[in-house]
Design a protein around this motif. Structure first.
Motif, PDB file in Angstrom:
ATOM      1  N   GLU A  13     -20.865 -10.296  34.712  1.00 15.05           N
ATOM      2  CA  GLU A  13     -20.133  -9.377  33.850  1.00 15.05           C
ATOM      3  C   GLU A  13     -18.863 -10.073  33.387  1.00 15.05           C
ATOM      4  O   GLU A  13     -18.319 -10.917  34.092  1.00 15.05           O
ATOM      5  N   VAL A  14     -18.425  -9.736  32.199  1.00 15.73           N
ATOM      6  CA  VAL A  14     -17.198 -10.300  31.646  1.00 15.73           C
ATOM      7  C   VAL A  14     -16.238  -9.153  31.384  1.00 15.73           C
ATOM      8  O   VAL A  14     -16.629  -8.107  30.863  1.00 15.73           O
ATOM      9  N   SER A  15     -14.990  -9.328  31.755  1.00 12.88           N
ATOM     10  CA  SER A  15     -13.989  -8.277  31.554  1.00 12.88           C
ATOM     11  C   SER A  15     -12.626  -8.920  31.365  1.00 12.88           C
ATOM     12  O   SER A  15     -12.442 -10.112  31.555  1.00 12.88           O
ATOM     13  N   ASP A  16     -11.677  -8.092  30.969  1.00 19.22           N
ATOM     14  CA  ASP A  16     -10.301  -8.571  30.917  1.00 19.22           C
ATOM     15  C   ASP A  16      -9.414  -7.511  31.551  1.00 19.22           C
ATOM     16  O   ASP A  16      -9.674  -6.319  31.447  1.00 19.22           O
ATOM     17  N   ASP A  67     -13.496  -2.886  39.107  1.00 24.78           N
ATOM     18  CA  ASP A  67     -14.528  -1.961  38.649  1.00 24.78           C
ATOM     19  C   ASP A  67     -14.112  -1.305  37.328  1.00 24.78           C
ATOM     20  O   ASP A  67     -14.924  -1.191  36.410  1.00 24.78           O
ATOM     21  N   GLU A  68     -12.880  -0.902  37.240  1.00 26.16           N
ATOM     22  CA  GLU A  68     -12.388  -0.293  36.006  1.00 26.16           C
ATOM     23  C   GLU A  68     -12.373  -1.307  34.860  1.00 26.16           C
ATOM     24  O   GLU A  68     -12.700  -0.975  33.720  1.00 26.16           O
ATOM     25  N   ALA A  69     -12.019  -2.545  35.152  1.00 28.59           N
ATOM     26  CA  ALA A  69     -11.999  -3.583  34.117  1.00 28.59           C
ATOM     27  C   ALA A  69     -13.393  -3.816  33.542  1.00 28.59           C
ATOM     28  O   ALA A  69     -13.549  -4.035  32.346  1.00 28.59           O
ATOM     29  N   ILE A  70     -14.414  -3.739  34.372  1.00 30.82           N
ATOM     30  CA  ILE A  70     -15.784  -3.981  33.929  1.00 30.82           C
ATOM     31  C   ILE A  70     -16.384  -2.752  33.250  1.00 30.82           C
ATOM     32  O   ILE A  70     -17.050  -2.864  32.231  1.00 30.82           O
ATOM     33  N   HIS A  71     -16.162  -1.578  33.787  1.00 29.75           N
ATOM     34  CA  HIS A  71     -16.863  -0.382  33.316  1.00 29.75           C
ATOM     35  C   HIS A  71     -16.082   0.473  32.315  1.00 29.75           C
ATOM     36  O   HIS A  71     -16.525   1.557  31.956  1.00 29.75           O
ATOM     37  N   ALA A 121     -22.254  -0.164  23.288  1.00 36.57           N
ATOM     38  CA  ALA A 121     -22.933  -0.226  24.584  1.00 36.57           C
ATOM     39  C   ALA A 121     -22.345   0.841  25.492  1.00 36.57           C
ATOM     40  O   ALA A 121     -21.427   1.567  25.100  1.00 36.57           O
ATOM     41  N   ASP A 122     -22.843   0.915  26.726  1.00 39.39           N
ATOM     42  CA  ASP A 122     -22.339   1.947  27.627  1.00 39.39           C
ATOM     43  C   ASP A 122     -20.983   1.590  28.242  1.00 39.39           C
ATOM     44  O   ASP A 122     -20.235   2.472  28.629  1.00 39.39           O
ATOM     45  N   HIS A 123     -20.664   0.307  28.313  1.00 35.85           N
ATOM     46  CA  HIS A 123     -19.357  -0.095  28.841  1.00 35.85           C
ATOM     47  C   HIS A 123     -19.081  -1.549  28.449  1.00 35.85           C
ATOM     48  O   HIS A 123     -19.976  -2.273  28.035  1.00 35.85           O
ATOM     49  N   GLY A 124     -17.845  -1.949  28.612  1.00 31.44           N
ATOM     50  CA  GLY A 124     -17.452  -3.343  28.399  1.00 31.44           C
ATOM     51  C   GLY A 124     -17.509  -3.776  26.950  1.00 31.44           C
ATOM     52  O   GLY A 124     -17.713  -2.986  26.046  1.00 31.44           O
ATOM     53  N   TYR A 125     -17.302  -5.064  26.750  1.00 26.77           N
ATOM     54  CA  TYR A 125     -17.336  -5.609  25.391  1.00 26.77           C
ATOM     55  C   TYR A 125     -18.187  -6.866  25.272  1.00 26.77           C
ATOM     56  O   TYR A 125     -18.419  -7.356  24.185  1.00 26.77           O
TER      57      TYR A 125
END
Length: 159
Positions: A13-16, A67-71, A121-125
């Motif tokens: 997963e990729v997040s910021d 978890d919040e950063a990803i979802h 999508a359902d979450h993330g970018y």
């Protein structure tokens, strides 16, 4: 950042956790921004309109943990910007993640300025690694300026 998960259904997963938008002038070598696009939210993936008057981007609330950063879901936003004068308009949320339950990413405006293409999508970018989505469910588009005689959905208008 990029993370790896023990969950076989979602191995990567990729997040910021924090991000802002800045403009870099390659001639003067100066970086500028505005408090309107450098907030506590996560502004990301900017794209200019063909005429250079609008900056499209995505935005999500600040993340407090992994978890919040990803979802988190990202909203699709635009802001008027005149780089010659340094003038910024007000952020205009085109699609709110909170209202639609979707996360938007990778906005791109067609060369004629009529279409805004993006992923949902359902979450993330970073939708390429979003294993919970069907590949066909992440492609979306919107009409910014309908052709004469048509509605914003592309349907013909009665004459």
């Amino acid at each position: 950042g990029q993370t790896f998960s023990a969950d076989a259904a979602c191995p990567i997963e990729v997040s910021d956790s924090a991000s802002d938008l800045v403009i870099y002038d390659v001639v003067t070598r100066q970086v500028t921004t505005s408090p309107k696009v450098s907030t506590h939210n996560r502004e990301n993936l900017p794209c200019w309109s063909p005429d250079g008057s609008w900056l499209y981007y995505i935005s999500a609330p600040r993340a407090t943990d992994r978890d919040e950063a990803i979802h988190t879901a990202y909203s699709l936003v635009r802001i008027a910007c005149d780089v010659d004068t340094g003038t910024w308009g007000e952020p205009d949320t085109l699609l709110s993640a909170g209202s639609t339950g979707r996360s938007y990413s990778f906005p791109r405006v067609s060369p004629d300025g009529r279409l805004l293409l993006f992923c949902a999508a359902d979450h993330g970018y970073f939708t390429i690694f979003n294993a919970t989505e069907s590949p066909l469910s992440v492609r979306w588009w919107a009409i910014l300026q309908p052709a004469p005689g048509h509605t914003a959905t592309g349907e013909e208008t009665p004459e």
